[in-house]
Write a protein that holds these residues in place. Structure first.
Motif, short mmCIF file in Angstrom:
data_model
loop_
_atom_site.label_atom_id
_atom_site.label_comp_id
_atom_site.label_asym_id
_atom_site.label_seq_id
_atom_site.Cartn_x
_atom_site.Cartn_y
_atom_site.Cartn_z
N ASP A 9 0.70 -1.40 0.07
CA ASP A 9 0.20 -0.07 0.03
C ASP A 9 0.60 0.86 0.29
OD1 ASP A 9 -2.03 2.32 0.52
OD2 ASP A 9 -3.31 1.26 2.24
N TYR A 10 1.41 1.83 -1.35
CA TYR A 10 2.06 2.93 -0.99
C TYR A 10 2.17 3.87 -0.85
CZ TYR A 10 4.78 -1.29 -4.80
OH TYR A 10 5.33 -1.83 -4.43
N ILE A 11 0.83 4.33 -0.85
CA ILE A 11 0.20 5.28 -0.20
C ILE A 11 0.40 5.51 0.75
CG2 ILE A 11 -1.78 7.69 -0.27
CD1 ILE A 11 -1.08 6.68 -3.16
N GLU A 12 0.12 4.15 1.87
CA GLU A 12 0.58 4.22 2.99
C GLU A 12 2.56 4.51 3.71
OE1 GLU A 12 -2.01 4.60 5.67
OE2 GLU A 12 -0.15 3.98 7.19
N VAL A 13 2.85 3.80 2.73
CA VAL A 13 4.53 3.90 2.67
C VAL A 13 4.77 5.29 2.59
CG1 VAL A 13 6.43 3.39 1.80
CG2 VAL A 13 4.27 1.83 1.77
N ASN A 14 4.36 5.97 1.64
CA ASN A 14 5.21 7.25 1.74
C ASN A 14 4.32 8.32 2.86
OD1 ASN A 14 5.16 7.30 -0.98
ND2 ASN A 14 3.05 7.98 -1.42
N LYS A 15 3.01 8.29 3.75
CA LYS A 15 3.01 8.75 5.20
C LYS A 15 3.78 8.21 5.89
CE LYS A 15 -2.24 8.58 4.38
NZ LYS A 15 -3.27 7.75 4.78
N GLN A 16 3.92 7.35 6.57
CA GLN A 16 4.80 7.06 7.22
C GLN A 16 6.63 7.27 6.63
OE1 GLN A 16 3.87 4.82 9.76
NE2 GLN A 16 1.70 4.88 9.07
N LEU A 17 7.37 6.92 5.60
CA LEU A 17 8.11 7.05 5.50
C LEU A 17 8.33 9.16 5.73
CD1 LEU A 17 8.82 6.11 2.18
CD2 LEU A 17 10.49 5.63 4.48
N ASN A 73 9.93 13.09 12.99
CA ASN A 73 10.77 13.24 14.02
C ASN A 73 12.31 13.45 13.57
OD1 ASN A 73 8.41 12.76 15.21
ND2 ASN A 73 7.91 10.03 14.31
N ILE A 74 12.97 13.19 12.61
CA ILE A 74 14.06 13.21 12.40
C ILE A 74 14.23 14.51 12.42
CG2 ILE A 74 16.24 12.92 10.86
CD1 ILE A 74 14.92 9.67 9.57
N GLY A 75 13.62 15.29 11.36
CA GLY A 75 13.66 15.99 11.39
C GLY A 75 13.60 17.23 12.80
N LEU A 76 12.41 17.12 13.80
CA LEU A 76 12.34 17.88 14.99
C LEU A 76 13.34 17.98 15.68
CD1 LEU A 76 9.11 16.35 16.07
CD2 LEU A 76 9.26 17.78 14.87
N ARG A 77 14.49 16.39 15.70
CA ARG A 77 16.05 16.53 16.12
C ARG A 77 17.02 17.03 15.32
NH1 ARG A 77 13.77 11.05 18.73
NH2 ARG A 77 11.83 11.64 18.11
N LEU A 78 16.90 17.01 14.20
CA LEU A 78 18.25 17.14 12.90
C LEU A 78 18.24 18.96 14.06
CD1 LEU A 78 20.03 15.50 11.96
CD2 LEU A 78 18.16 16.11 10.08
N LEU A 124 12.37 12.86 2.91
CA LEU A 124 13.11 13.90 3.06
C LEU A 124 11.97 15.30 3.54
CD1 LEU A 124 15.46 13.62 -0.24
CD2 LEU A 124 16.04 14.39 2.38
N CYS A 125 10.53 15.05 2.70
CA CYS A 125 9.43 16.29 2.74
C CYS A 125 9.46 15.92 4.11
CB CYS A 125 8.43 15.80 2.52
SG CYS A 125 8.42 15.36 0.47
N GLY A 126 9.03 14.55 5.27
CA GLY A 126 8.88 14.53 6.09
C GLY A 126 9.56 15.22 6.96
N VAL A 127 11.79 15.41 6.77
CA VAL A 127 12.88 16.10 7.44
C VAL A 127 12.23 17.35 7.57
CG1 VAL A 127 14.66 16.04 7.35
CG2 VAL A 127 13.69 14.16 7.43
N LEU A 128 11.79 17.92 6.00
CA LEU A 128 11.86 19.47 6.15
C LEU A 128 10.35 19.48 7.47
CD1 LEU A 128 12.54 20.61 1.98
CD2 LEU A 128 13.55 20.91 4.42
N ARG A 129 9.18 19.25 6.50
CA ARG A 129 8.19 19.36 7.36
C ARG A 129 8.46 19.75 9.15
NH1 ARG A 129 3.52 17.46 9.07
NH2 ARG A 129 5.08 14.96 9.02
N GLY A 130 9.43 18.61 9.51
CA GLY A 130 9.89 18.78 10.66
C GLY A 130 10.17 19.95 11.24
N ALA A 131 11.54 19.55 10.73
CA ALA A 131 12.73 20.62 10.83
C ALA A 131 12.32 21.84 10.70
CB ALA A 131 13.91 20.87 9.86
#
Lengths: 200, 192
Positions: free
Chosen positions: B44-52, B58-63, B143-150
């Motif tokens: 379920d790639y849509i879900e995979v995208n969401k998880q990534l 969570n990485i972005g928040l720390r990074l 990478l999208c998530g990292v930017l969003r978090g950071a």
């Protein structure tokens, strides 16, 4: 006058459980019809590849007995007839690469080849002509195996490739390689090689 | 900060202050994560995208703290354009040693694209040939998530998504980043 030089007729990749992983067949020059077509049927190529397996085993045993290392370039495995010859390479993980060479697979322009041989200026092309007459030199296949191994390594690095599906630990079954990138790479190698090539 | 200055800063931090790690370790680890997610969610790639994206968040928040400390930036970017330059020339440079191109700004200066000429995550990768992955999976979505978090940690709410990926057969790998709003610092409730 047209003369012919060796070309690759078939590239085979065989898994460690003697399971076929990939076969690419390349057309050879056919002087009768002046066209390109494979010299054997896919089944016949498959049989040639299978027949190399015993030789792989034999060589591996000989090498182990002689203590000269386990794997690597095994050189000429067997000459099928006066046209086809099979060369082999085995990686340390037991994957085998087989190259079937057609000694008269490609047509070259005779006049140009003769001129090149005469001047001897173009090192590569004079070797090519010599190759046509005397067969292939030792280590001639090394760049082919190197390129095949590089392609295979690249395939293994792909996270979506499942090595276990292709060479199951149980030793039975196993899927063939379906990667387009890999097939494309094999095609490039098979079509790009000429005797005397140093890299692919 | 001028973009050339940002480039120099990125280069300097990358050379002097960053710990390096073998690239193949990163590539194979990330690849394994994505492949495992695909398996766990039954392709379920849509879900995979969401998880990534969530992982990246969570990485972005720390990074971001690491970024701020290493790059010694003590002041705010004066506008979103400067933020974009800093992301591309300092952020991506020091963590991945790549410098995506910032381009395709909208006229209001709130939306831009990052074009990735090289993407270390995607080395060796060939998407599964099941007819859907090519259309649904964004392989580097983390990478999208990292930017969003950071950016959220520095009071910017953004939305980021990929719009094209060379793995899918597109010519470029492009991420679209949109500034939604600046988050105002909320004052703690007064106790009176």
């Amino acid at each position: 006058m047209a003369t012919t030089i060796p070309s690759i007729a078939c590239l085979g990749v065989i898994g460690r459980n003697n399971n076929p992983l990939h076969t690419s067949i390349f057309p050879s020059y056919d002087p009768a019809t002046n066209s390109l077509r494979p010299v054997r049927t896919p089944l016949q190529f498959s049989l040639i590849l299978s027949s190399t397996l015993d030789i792989f085993d034999l060589r591996a045993r000989q090498n182990a007995a002689a203590g000269v290392g386990l794997t690597g370039d095994l050189g000429l495995l067997h000459a099928v007839d006066d046209r086809l010859a099979a060369y082999g390479f085995e990686t340390n993980t037991g994957t085998r690469f087989v190259v079937v060479v057609d000694m008269r697979g490609r047509r070259v322009d005779g006049a140009a080849a003769a001129a090149a041989a005469q001047t001897g200026a173009a090192e590569g092309s004079s070797k090519r002509v010599a190759g046509a007459a005397t067969g292939l030199r030792e280590g001639e296949m090394r760049p082919v195996f190197k390129a095949m191994q590089a392609a295979y390594i690249q395939l293994m690095q792909n996270p979506f490739f499942e090595p276990d599906e292709h060479s199951p630990p149980a030793g039975q079954g196993g899927k063939r390689i379906t990667s387009k990138k890999f097939a494309e790479e094999m095609r490039r190698i098979g079509e790009g090689w000429t005797p005397g090539a140093v890299s692919l | 900060m001028a973009s050339s200055k940002a480039s120099r800063l990125g280069e300097e931090v990358w050379k002097t202050r960053m710990d390096k790690v073998n690239a193949e370790l990163v590539v194979l680890t990330y690849g394994t994560i994505v492949a495992q997610l695909c398996k766990d969610f039954d392709s379920d790639y849509i879900e995979v995208n969401k998880q990534l994206d969530k992982m990246g968040y969570n990485i972005g928040l720390r990074l971001i703290d690491d970024y701020l400390a290493k790059s010694n930036t003590m002041r705010r970017c004066s506008n979103f354009r400067e933020t974009a330059e800093m992301i591309a020339r300092v952020g991506f440079k020091i963590f991945l040693n790549i410098t995506p191109t910032v381009t395709n700004w909208t006229s209001d200066g709130k939306q831009f694209s990052l074009i990735f000429d090289e993407n270390p995550f995607a080395d060796f990768v060939e998407l599964p040939d099941d007819g859907r992955a090519q259309d649904e999976l964004w392989y580097s979505n983390i990478l999208c998530g990292v930017l969003r978090g950071a950016l959220e940690m520095v009071q910017m709410q953004v939305e980021a998504h990929f719009v094209s990926d060379v793995l899918r057969g597109n010519d470029t790998t492009e991420m679209r980043v949109t500034l939604i709003r600046y988050i105002d610092d909320e004052l703690p409730p007064e106790d009176d």
